[in-house]
Structure formats: C-alpha cells, structure tokens
Design an enzyme around this catalytic site. Structure first.
Site, PDB file in Angstrom:
ATOM      1  N   LYS A  95      31.365  29.158  42.361  1.00 22.01           N
ATOM      2  CA  LYS A  95      32.693  29.380  41.772  1.00 22.01           C
ATOM      3  C   LYS A  95      33.761  29.443  42.855  1.00 22.01           C
ATOM      4  CE  LYS A  95      35.889  30.605  38.800  1.00 22.01           C
ATOM      5  NZ  LYS A  95      36.062  31.851  38.090  1.00 22.01           N
ATOM      6  N   HIS A 132      38.587  28.119  39.453  1.00 22.94           N
ATOM      7  CA  HIS A 132      39.758  28.806  38.887  1.00 22.94           C
ATOM      8  C   HIS A 132      40.966  27.985  39.331  1.00 22.94           C
ATOM      9  CE1 HIS A 132      41.987  32.529  37.518  1.00 22.94           C
ATOM     10  NE2 HIS A 132      42.933  31.769  38.036  1.00 22.94           N
ATOM     11  N   HIS A 166      38.533  28.071  32.131  1.00 22.25           N
ATOM     12  CA  HIS A 166      39.567  28.658  31.247  1.00 22.25           C
ATOM     13  C   HIS A 166      40.887  27.897  31.262  1.00 22.25           C
ATOM     14  CE1 HIS A 166      40.496  30.419  35.104  1.00 22.25           C
ATOM     15  NE2 HIS A 166      39.593  31.365  35.021  1.00 22.25           N
ATOM     16  N   ALA A 254      44.674  41.982  35.525  1.00 19.45           N
ATOM     17  CA  ALA A 254      44.513  40.810  34.655  1.00 19.45           C
ATOM     18  C   ALA A 254      43.089  40.749  34.127  1.00 19.45           C
ATOM     19  CB  ALA A 254      44.839  39.542  35.432  1.00 19.45           C
TER      20      ALA A 254
HETATM   21  C1  NCD Z   1      39.319  37.943  35.841  1.00 18.75           C
HETATM   22  C2  NCD Z   1      38.749  39.271  36.350  1.00 18.75           C
HETATM   23  O1  NCD Z   1      39.314  40.312  36.008  1.00 18.75           O
HETATM   24  O2  NCD Z   1      37.754  39.247  37.065  1.00 18.75           O
HETATM   25  N1  NCD Z   1      40.608  38.160  35.279  1.00 18.75           N
HETATM   26  C3  NCD Z   1      41.253  37.364  34.397  1.00 18.75           C
HETATM   27  O3  NCD Z   1      42.405  37.656  34.070  1.00 18.75           O
HETATM   28  N2  NCD Z   1      40.680  36.320  33.855  1.00 18.75           N
HETATM   29  C4  NCD Z   1      39.320  36.983  36.959  1.00 18.75           C
HETATM   30  C5  NCD Z   1      39.564  35.592  36.523  1.00 18.75           C
HETATM   31  O4  NCD Z   1      38.719  34.955  35.905  1.00 18.75           O
HETATM   32  O5  NCD Z   1      40.652  35.083  36.819  1.00 18.75           O
HETATM   33 ZN    ZN Z   2      37.099  34.656  34.876  1.00 23.92          ZN
END
Ligand code: NCD
Ligand code: ZN
Length: 331
Positions: A95, A132, A166, A254
């Site tokens: 990743k 990502h 995502h 996040a």
């Molecule tokens: C994820 C995390 O908290 O590990 N957070 C998110 O907002 N998706 C990290 C990620 O996948 O970006």
């Molecule tokens: Zn993630």
C-alpha cells in the site's frame, strides 16, 4: 426480492488498527465478511516480515472462530527483492501513501522517481500496488490532481496491477478505462454522501474522511459504477475507526467507521435502485477475479428487515449512528 444470500463477501480496504481497538472492531467485520484487505498504517507501519507476522497473529486472535481471511498489505517503502520474496505468500499487495496525506502516513512516498526500483520489483514479482491517490493540493482537487501520477505509474509499469483506492470522483471512474492495469475500490459512504452532508449544515465529524466526499455528480458516477458492478471496481469499506474523543474534537481525525453497517446498507442501497442482482459481483466476484484469490467459503444472508444502528460500538461511533436501515443480516 426480500432476501439475498451472498457468497463470501469481501471488504477490499479495511483498517483494523491494533490493541484494544482491533479487539473491538475486528469481530464486527469477521461476522459479516469472508475476508478483508487489511491496511498497514499502524502507528508503526507494517513494513517488515516480523511486524507482519505479529499483526496476522493479533488479527487471528481477535476474530477467534469466525471464518475470516485477513489479506495483508505492507506499507510501501524501498524494498529489496529478497525482502519481498520472504513475504510474498503472506501479502496481497503493497500500500502506497504519499507522505503525510492521511492518518499515519508520515513515512509515505516522498518521490515517485526514488520509488521506481521497488515498483519495478513489485511488477516483476506480480505483487499488486494499492494506492491512496491524493496530491498535496487543494482538498477538493487532490484526487483529480493525482490522476497524472496514476497515468505515469500505469504507463511506466504496464504489468503492475494498480488499485486506485477509495475513488471519489467522476474523473477517477472514467480514468479506469484509460489503462488496462488500473482497478479501483469504492466505499459505502462515497456512494451515499456528498460534501454537503459533511460541511453543508452543522459540521459532521463522523462523516469526515480522506478523500473527502465530493459533489453530487461525483457520487452519481460512483453509484453508476457500483450498481452496474463495473468489472474493474470492488467494494472496499475504508472503515477507519477512531475513538470518539479524536472525532468529536477540534482537529477531527479523518476516517469513517462503517464496518458493522456496510453490508446491510449496501443491500438497502442496491435494493432501492433495483440492482440487488449485481451485489454479489460488486461485493466479491470482481475482487476474486482482479486479485486472483479464492476466499474461504462463507454465506451471509440479508433480508428486508428494519433495525436501528446503535449510537456507538464501545468508544467508536458508527457511520449513520442512530438511523434506521431497511435491510439486516439473518442470524
Ligand atoms: C484512514 C485512517 O484513518 O487510517 N482515514 C480515512 O479517512 N480514510 C486512512 C486512509 O485510508 O486514508
Ligand atoms: Zn483507508
């Protein structure tokens, strides 16, 4: 249709964390999924064989007797062929996070140029690269800006399987057609919410994630791809739990915790759009083909039945807490 039985549903992007949090959240995924792709962004990232083996054990202990295959990933850094050869059969991919872009990604990739050696080893060893895909620019443009990096990657390493994790934009959906070696995961929340839900009214910390939810037309494009079970698209919840005090604070972390609600809410969504027949493909079959995996046999039946999402699971607040869902798991 008021019932659907899914064969080996898979979550192709999941954060399980470690320690007490892992013990709390892992059983919730293991109850509903036959397997999941486990993200490596722990506080000390999973980036060597020793940490990987320790993490696999920790996950197995937490899920107990449930049938649940953890498809492991390593955190991208410069790896030698020998290092990767030792873990090849214990991982599904590597990743890549651009440095500093999201939770625990400080040690991510600094420059594409410096990463080329490892990327070419991944290509030769047929290890997929999960990405990502966000730049360091303006928050709404980060994914769009990163498409040029995907373009370079896909072109320079045409035999490397690249998963755009995502995706959140119409442009990213379209971009899938541009290179044969590009695939994508889509979350539940990006099929349901837009930036309006996050910040258009009262600020909603439990809907805050990276990449941030975008415009209605972006959501529509993602929905179209998911509901039609676009063959290059897989379900990946990106369920990313944070303790309540890290979400309901100034400086909200996040991440959306969707693991316990994702299957019922997907069934509800697909049913609403008359697309239940495509759920099996989106939730499992595409991933099996793309990654060439055979998940453990497990069937999960869902039925039309209204239940209420609890206010919390321990010290974590789930996606859409305290609302009703019209589909539920048959126990
Ligand atoms: C994820 C995390 O908290 O590990 N957070 C998110 O907002 N998706 C990290 C990620 O996948 O970006
Ligand atoms: Zn993630």
């Amino acid at each position: 249709m008021t019932r659907i039985t899914l064969s080996s549903p898979l979550d192709m992007h999941l954060h399980l964390r470690e320690g007490a949090m892992l013990k709390l959240v892992a059983p919730l995924s293991a109850k509903m999924f036959a397997g999941a792709v486990i993200m490596p962004n722990l506080v000390l990232p999973v980036d060597n064989r020793e940490k990987l083996e320790k993490y696999i054990l920790e996950i197995k202990n937490a899920v107990g007797n449930e049938i649940f295959m953890p498809y492991m990933t390593l955190f991208f850094r410069g790896y030698s062929e020998m290092e990767l050869a030792k873990v090849k059969y214990d991982i599904i991919g590597v990743k890549l996070y651009p440095a500093g872009i999201t939770t625990n990604s400080e040690n991510g990739m600094q420059s594409l140029k410096k990463s080329e050696k490892t990327l070419s080893i991944l290509q030769e060893m047929e290890i997929p690269l999960l990405v990502h895909g966000e730049s360091g620019g303006f928050v709404l443009d980060r994914e769009k800006d990163f498409l040029s990096t995907y373009n370079k990657l896909a072109r320079k390493f045409p035999r490397l399987k690249i998963i755009m994790e995502h995706i959140t934009t119409r442009e990213a959906v379209k971009f899938l057609d541009k290179h044969e070696n590009l695939y994508a995961t889509i979350t539940l929340h990006h099929l349901l919410i837009t930036l309006d839900d996050v910040a258009g009214g009262l600020l909603a910390p439990h809907l805050f994630c990276k990449p941030i939810a975008k415009r209605p037309e972006d959501r529509d494009a993602l929905l179209e791809a998911a509901l039609n079970a676009h063959p290059k698209v897989m379900f990946g919840s990106d369920s990313a739990p944070h303790p309540i005090h890290k979400k309901e604070s100034s400086g909200c972390a996040a991440g959306i915790f969707s693991a316990p609600v994702s299957l019922p809410m997907l069934a509800e969504l697909f049913a609403k759009h008359g697309a239940l027949d495509n759920l099996q493909t989106f939730i499992s079959d595409n991933a099996r083909k793309i990654y060439k995996i055979t998940p453990p046999a497990k069937t999960i039946t869902l039925e039309k039945r209204t239940w209420r999402i609890p206010e919390n699971y321990g010290y974590v607040v789930p996606f859409m807490a305290e609302t009703s869902v019209s589909w539920g798991i048959v126990k």
